[in-house]
Design a protein around this motif. Sequence first.
Motif, PDB file in Angstrom:
ATOM      1  N   GLU A  51       0.839  -1.189   0.000  1.00  0.00           N
ATOM      2  CA  GLU A  51       0.000   0.000   0.000  1.00  0.00           C
ATOM      3  C   GLU A  51       0.880   1.247   0.000  1.00  0.00           C
ATOM      4  N   TYR A  52       0.456   2.267  -0.751  1.00  0.00           N
ATOM      5  CA  TYR A  52       1.234   3.497  -0.908  1.00  0.00           C
ATOM      6  C   TYR A  52       0.391   4.676  -0.440  1.00  0.00           C
ATOM      7  N   GLN A  53       0.988   5.536   0.403  1.00  0.00           N
ATOM      8  CA  GLN A  53       0.242   6.670   0.944  1.00  0.00           C
ATOM      9  C   GLN A  53       0.934   7.990   0.641  1.00  0.00           C
ATOM     10  N   GLY A  54       0.117   8.977   0.284  1.00  0.00           N
ATOM     11  CA  GLY A  54       0.607  10.320   0.045  1.00  0.00           C
ATOM     12  C   GLY A  54       0.908  10.584  -1.419  1.00  0.00           C
ATOM     13  N   PRO A  55       0.790  11.840  -1.842  1.00  0.00           N
ATOM     14  CA  PRO A  55       1.027  12.191  -3.250  1.00  0.00           C
ATOM     15  C   PRO A  55       2.395  11.773  -3.762  1.00  0.00           C
ATOM     16  N   ASP A  56       3.449  11.913  -2.955  1.00  0.00           N
ATOM     17  CA  ASP A  56       4.789  11.574  -3.424  1.00  0.00           C
ATOM     18  C   ASP A  56       4.915  10.077  -3.702  1.00  0.00           C
ATOM     19  N   ALA A  57       4.475   9.246  -2.761  1.00  0.00           N
ATOM     20  CA  ALA A  57       4.586   7.797  -2.921  1.00  0.00           C
ATOM     21  C   ALA A  57       3.716   7.311  -4.078  1.00  0.00           C
ATOM     22  N   ILE A  58       2.502   7.855  -4.173  1.00  0.00           N
ATOM     23  CA  ILE A  58       1.607   7.439  -5.255  1.00  0.00           C
ATOM     24  C   ILE A  58       2.137   7.920  -6.599  1.00  0.00           C
ATOM     25  N   GLY A  59       2.617   9.149  -6.644  1.00  0.00           N
ATOM     26  CA  GLY A  59       3.184   9.667  -7.891  1.00  0.00           C
ATOM     27  C   GLY A  59       4.372   8.849  -8.349  1.00  0.00           C
ATOM     28  N   HIS A  60       5.241   8.442  -7.413  1.00  0.00           N
ATOM     29  CA  HIS A  60       6.401   7.617  -7.768  1.00  0.00           C
ATOM     30  C   HIS A  60       5.950   6.273  -8.319  1.00  0.00           C
ATOM     31  N   PHE A  61       4.929   5.678  -7.696  1.00  0.00           N
ATOM     32  CA  PHE A  61       4.414   4.399  -8.191  1.00  0.00           C
ATOM     33  C   PHE A  61       3.848   4.558  -9.596  1.00  0.00           C
ATOM     34  N   LEU A  62       3.067   5.601  -9.813  1.00  0.00           N
ATOM     35  CA  LEU A  62       2.467   5.798 -11.133  1.00  0.00           C
ATOM     36  C   LEU A  62       3.523   5.974 -12.213  1.00  0.00           C
ATOM     37  N   SER A  63       4.543   6.784 -11.934  1.00  0.00           N
ATOM     38  CA  SER A  63       5.539   7.079 -12.960  1.00  0.00           C
ATOM     39  C   SER A  63       6.485   5.914 -13.222  1.00  0.00           C
ATOM     40  N   THR A  64       6.703   5.046 -12.221  1.00  0.00           N
ATOM     41  CA  THR A  64       7.656   3.941 -12.394  1.00  0.00           C
ATOM     42  C   THR A  64       6.987   2.613 -12.716  1.00  0.00           C
ATOM     43  N   VAL A  65       5.678   2.526 -12.476  1.00  0.00           N
ATOM     44  CA  VAL A  65       4.994   1.249 -12.718  1.00  0.00           C
ATOM     45  C   VAL A  65       3.791   1.428 -13.638  1.00  0.00           C
ATOM     46  N   ALA A  66       2.790   2.165 -13.189  1.00  0.00           N
ATOM     47  CA  ALA A  66       1.510   2.199 -13.898  1.00  0.00           C
ATOM     48  C   ALA A  66       1.589   2.865 -15.266  1.00  0.00           C
ATOM     49  N   VAL A  67       2.229   4.030 -15.353  1.00  0.00           N
ATOM     50  CA  VAL A  67       2.297   4.739 -16.641  1.00  0.00           C
ATOM     51  C   VAL A  67       3.756   4.969 -17.049  1.00  0.00           C
ATOM     52  N   ARG A  68       4.587   4.004 -16.740  1.00  0.00           N
ATOM     53  CA  ARG A  68       5.997   4.122 -17.098  1.00  0.00           C
ATOM     54  C   ARG A  68       6.149   4.169 -18.617  1.00  0.00           C
ATOM     55  N   GLY A  69       7.142   4.914 -19.072  1.00  0.00           N
ATOM     56  CA  GLY A  69       7.415   5.000 -20.505  1.00  0.00           C
ATOM     57  C   GLY A  69       6.223   5.526 -21.275  1.00  0.00           C
ATOM     58  N   CYS A  70       5.838   4.796 -22.314  1.00  0.00           N
ATOM     59  CA  CYS A  70       4.704   5.200 -23.153  1.00  0.00           C
ATOM     60  C   CYS A  70       3.443   4.406 -22.824  1.00  0.00           C
ATOM     61  N   ARG A  71       3.406   3.804 -21.678  1.00  0.00           N
ATOM     62  CA  ARG A  71       2.260   2.987 -21.281  1.00  0.00           C
ATOM     63  C   ARG A  71       1.029   3.887 -21.105  1.00  0.00           C
ATOM     64  N   ARG A  72      -0.035   3.596 -21.843  1.00  0.00           N
ATOM     65  CA  ARG A  72      -1.235   4.421 -21.794  1.00  0.00           C
ATOM     66  C   ARG A  72      -2.480   3.533 -21.729  1.00  0.00           C
ATOM     67  N   TYR A  73      -3.558   4.128 -21.181  1.00  0.00           N
ATOM     68  CA  TYR A  73      -4.796   3.384 -20.963  1.00  0.00           C
ATOM     69  C   TYR A  73      -5.985   4.099 -21.600  1.00  0.00           C
ATOM     70  N   VAL A  74      -7.024   3.323 -21.832  1.00  0.00           N
ATOM     71  CA  VAL A  74      -8.352   3.854 -22.124  1.00  0.00           C
ATOM     72  C   VAL A  74      -9.230   3.454 -20.943  1.00  0.00           C
ATOM     73  N   LEU A  75      -9.985   4.407 -20.409  1.00  0.00           N
ATOM     74  CA  LEU A  75     -10.834   4.162 -19.248  1.00  0.00           C
ATOM     75  C   LEU A  75     -12.303   4.198 -19.663  1.00  0.00           C
ATOM     76  N   VAL A  76     -13.040   3.195 -19.235  1.00  0.00           N
ATOM     77  CA  VAL A  76     -14.478   3.139 -19.494  1.00  0.00           C
ATOM     78  C   VAL A  76     -15.194   3.295 -18.161  1.00  0.00           C
ATOM     79  N   PRO A  77     -15.962   4.375 -17.975  1.00  0.00           N
ATOM     80  CA  PRO A  77     -16.571   4.643 -16.659  1.00  0.00           C
ATOM     81  C   PRO A  77     -17.629   3.625 -16.267  1.00  0.00           C
ATOM     82  N   THR A  78     -17.682   3.331 -14.993  1.00  0.00           N
ATOM     83  CA  THR A  78     -18.707   2.485 -14.397  1.00  0.00           C
ATOM     84  C   THR A  78     -18.826   2.907 -12.936  1.00  0.00           C
TER      85      THR A  78
END
Length: 354
Positions: free
Chosen positions: A263-290
């Motif tokens: 678990e990651y808490q706080g903007p810094d920790a979450i931002g680091h996770f997003l930039s190094t894992v979730a959206v690293r490089g050119c990784r991009r998503y399409v989101l469908v709302p529900t």
Amino acid sequence: MREIPPTGVPDAVAELLEAARSGDGEAFRRLIEPYRRELQVHCYRILGSVQDAEDLLQETLLAAWRGIGDYQERASLRTWLYRIATNRCLNALRAAGRRPRDPAAYRTEVPMPEPSRRREEPSWLEPYPDVLLGEIADQLPGPEARYEVRESVSLAFLAALQQLPPRQRAVLVLRDVLGFRAAEVAGMLDTSENAVTMALKRARAALARDLPGGRESGPLPDSPQERRIVDEFSRALQAGDVAAIVAMLTDDAWLTMPPMPLEYQGPDAIGHFLSTVAVRGCRRYVLVPTRANGQPAFGCYLRDPRTPVLHAYGLLVLTLAGDRISALTRFHDNSFLPMFGLPRSLRGLPSGER
């Protein structure tokens, strides 16, 4: 929740009961149908799993069908059904090895950053589709209920609930969520009122410790304020704009990924996770709302420049506080998606995407 007779006419209920006791399956179905969805939600609150809740609902209805001849009407039909469902859930929680521990649930494509907190046990909490919540015949809480229906299925409440011992969990749900009297709960659990009172006291204290307090509540579902926040987040994540996402977070926001214990808490920790894992490089998503658990959510689909097919990449649920995001909960399991009316893959881009 107040009881709703299947037909609204006591004589008709008595006739259905008599027919069901004589082996009339259709009469039994009509008798229990108004309670089917709320019983499933009850099992979900205690178990934390939609799939397990459906299994236990079926076990409950089968047990009720087999036992309808012995139902003496000393308690209401609804109370009798909740007694069966609650005890079936408690038996399931006691059963060792009911839920498989899949090693694939912990497998990651890249090394994970050091978490803010590492739980000792994985969280097997699963999301619940809002469309199913809407099928509950009566969503009004009873006079003793402390939690509104929306709060009682929120991910924060359910995550804290799963940390309680099973019996305390059941007592708190029956008393504070559903509004049953202490005597009724004691009868359901074959215990004393004093034992129910003590279990409830301990459960409330633990919940007060685990649930975030003093936080501004989120905007109303589907309100202009909620839609604005959701749209801004969707644009930022689809563009890979980590800075924009971080700017939307509360100072104590959490990122969790059940069943992973990291678990990651706080903007810094979450931002680091997003930039190094979730959206690293050119990784991009399409989101469908529900919607899940009374909260805005998205089916996530990963873009692949080599093909027009977008493959499912789990479900993401937002918890809102005021006009900011207090939690991001990512469920990796794509098997949940059909319950939300979402496909396993998309061809091309959804309408409006370019």
